[in-house]
Design an enzyme around this catalytic site. Structure first.
Site, PDB file in Angstrom:
ATOM      1  N   ASN A  16      40.623  31.750  48.530  1.00 53.82           N
ATOM      2  CA  ASN A  16      39.276  32.016  49.025  1.00 53.82           C
ATOM      3  C   ASN A  16      38.463  30.739  48.847  1.00 53.82           C
ATOM      4  OD1 ASN A  16      36.719  32.893  49.612  1.00 53.82           O
ATOM      5  ND2 ASN A  16      36.505  34.216  47.814  1.00 53.82           N
ATOM      6  N   LYS A  18      35.584  30.020  49.978  1.00 55.54           N
ATOM      7  CA  LYS A  18      34.124  30.217  49.943  1.00 55.54           C
ATOM      8  C   LYS A  18      33.454  29.176  50.862  1.00 55.54           C
ATOM      9  CE  LYS A  18      34.758  32.155  45.410  1.00 55.54           C
ATOM     10  NZ  LYS A  18      34.223  32.473  44.108  1.00 55.54           N
ATOM     11  N   HIS A  98      33.134  41.201  48.629  1.00 52.90           N
ATOM     12  CA  HIS A  98      33.177  40.181  47.576  1.00 52.90           C
ATOM     13  C   HIS A  98      31.856  40.209  46.789  1.00 52.90           C
ATOM     14  CE1 HIS A  98      33.285  36.376  45.489  1.00 52.90           C
ATOM     15  NE2 HIS A  98      34.597  36.384  45.683  1.00 52.90           N
ATOM     16  N   GLU A 100      30.009  38.013  45.566  1.00 49.17           N
ATOM     17  CA  GLU A 100      28.962  37.069  45.990  1.00 49.17           C
ATOM     18  C   GLU A 100      28.196  37.627  47.181  1.00 49.17           C
ATOM     19  OE1 GLU A 100      31.475  33.617  46.254  1.00 49.17           O
ATOM     20  OE2 GLU A 100      31.656  33.594  44.072  1.00 49.17           O
ATOM     21  N   GLU A 170      38.141  41.948  41.022  1.00 52.88           N
ATOM     22  CA  GLU A 170      37.522  40.696  40.609  1.00 52.88           C
ATOM     23  C   GLU A 170      36.319  40.994  39.717  1.00 52.88           C
ATOM     24  OE1 GLU A 170      38.535  37.350  43.538  1.00 52.88           O
ATOM     25  OE2 GLU A 170      36.778  38.350  44.311  1.00 52.88           O
ATOM     26  N   GLY A 176      34.378  32.250  38.852  1.00 54.42           N
ATOM     27  CA  GLY A 176      33.740  30.933  38.798  1.00 54.42           C
ATOM     28  C   GLY A 176      33.270  30.527  37.415  1.00 54.42           C
ATOM     29  N   SER A 215      38.750  33.157  38.089  1.00 54.54           N
ATOM     30  CA  SER A 215      39.212  32.019  37.280  1.00 54.54           C
ATOM     31  C   SER A 215      40.732  31.955  37.125  1.00 54.54           C
ATOM     32  CB  SER A 215      38.517  32.016  35.916  1.00 54.54           C
ATOM     33  OG  SER A 215      37.112  31.889  36.092  1.00 54.54           O
TER      34      SER A 215
HETATM   35  P1  PGA Z   1      37.298  31.827  41.173  1.00 50.66           P
HETATM   36  O1  PGA Z   1      36.832  32.780  42.378  1.00 50.66           O
HETATM   37  O2  PGA Z   1      38.800  31.737  41.221  1.00 50.66           O
HETATM   38  O3  PGA Z   1      36.634  30.502  41.462  1.00 50.66           O
HETATM   39  O4  PGA Z   1      36.818  32.457  39.908  1.00 50.66           O
HETATM   40  C1  PGA Z   1      37.582  33.916  42.747  1.00 50.66           C
HETATM   41  C2  PGA Z   1      36.907  34.642  43.869  1.00 50.66           C
HETATM   42  O5  PGA Z   1      35.667  34.725  43.888  1.00 50.66           O
HETATM   43  O6  PGA Z   1      37.572  35.165  44.778  1.00 50.66           O
END
Ligand code: PGA
Length: 254
Positions: A16, A18, A98, A100, A170, A176, A215
């Site tokens: 992903n 983003k 997601h 976000e 998640e 993140g 992460s």
């Molecule tokens: P990350 O993001 O691996 O940077 O923690 C995962 C995601 O949001 O899909």
């Protein structure tokens, strides 16, 4: 016993990106991305790069998907793309829900449910992202939060033939932050999700692939994938480095 050791669930490693990525990154992935036989590899680039990557990987086993779509098929929605547009490109998946999007762009449970239906109706596979906030976990409400997010979609299931095929767990506090969930925490929740799907009949729970995201790195992937109900990863930050991403792919080899 199957070749994958957890029923017929072939591991998935999904990137992903983003709002990251560039033509250089796309080019780097086309040259260097591993093509493992033991895992499905999916890339979710920005909408801007989706067409070229989908085209490049068209005759390969690498699949692509959109990070987001709007919940109408077409019309006056400046800046948005529809699930059907994504399908027409030849992409196979779309992320939905997601955290976000939920936190920053107003994707409520109702909006997520509507988008999910449009994605399924267009013939794409929705990858439903669910996960609790830190506050919910600390108040002992993590399972309730995830069940609410699952129910919101299942209760307004508009696409009759559809059932869950892929879910991504998640936890918001792990995204993140560099602090992944422990293997035990992720396993516990993912087993609960599978149990929920089993009881609700909203998917073939033994075939449903439940990914973990938050992460994930080359250094923690092996421990996480060793858990029974972790069938792969949705990788954010670490997917922007093709070498690290390839190492994560290698880690899911059973
Ligand atoms: P990350 O993001 O691996 O940077 O923690 C995962 C995601 O949001 O899909």
């Amino acid at each position: 016993m199957s070749v994958w050791g957890r029923g017929m669930r072939k591991p998935v490693v999904a990137a992903n990106w983003k709002m990251n990525g560039s033509l250089e990154l796309c080019e780097c992935f086309t040259r260097k991305l591993a093509r493992p036989e033991f895992a499905d590899v999916w890339i979710f680039p920005s909408a801007l790069h989706l067409a070229s990557l989908t085209d490049y990987f068209r005759d390969s086993d690498i699949a692509t998907g959109a990070q987001n779509v709007w919940c109408e098929p077409e019309g006056a929605y400046t800046g948005e793309i529809s699930a059907m547009m994504v399908k027409t490109l030849g992409a196979r998946f779309a992320l939905v829900g997601h955290s976000e999007r939920r936190a920053m762009f107003g994707d409520s449970d109702a909006v997520v449910a509507k988008k999910f239906s449009k994605i399924a109706e267009a013939g794409l596979v929705p990858v439903l992202c669910v996960g609790e906030t830190l506050e919910e976990r600390e108040s002992g409400l993590a399972f309730e939060a995830v069940h609410r997010q699952l129910n919101a979609v299942e209760d307004v299931w508009e696409c009759q033939d559809y059932s869950h095929e892929v879910i991504a767990y998640e936890p918001v506090w792990a995204i993140g932050t560099g602090k992944a969930a422990t293997a035990e925490i992720a396993q516990e929740m993912q087993a609960r999700i599978r149990d929920h799907i089993d009881r609700k009949g909203s998917g073939k729970s033994d075939e449903l692939r439940i990914l973990y995201g938050g992460s994930v790195k080359a250094s923690n992937a092996s421990e996480l994938i060793a858990q029974n109900d972790i069938d792969g990863f949705l990788v954010g930050g670490a997917s922007l480095d093709v070498d690290e991403f390839n190492q994560i792919c290698e880690a899911v080899k059973s």
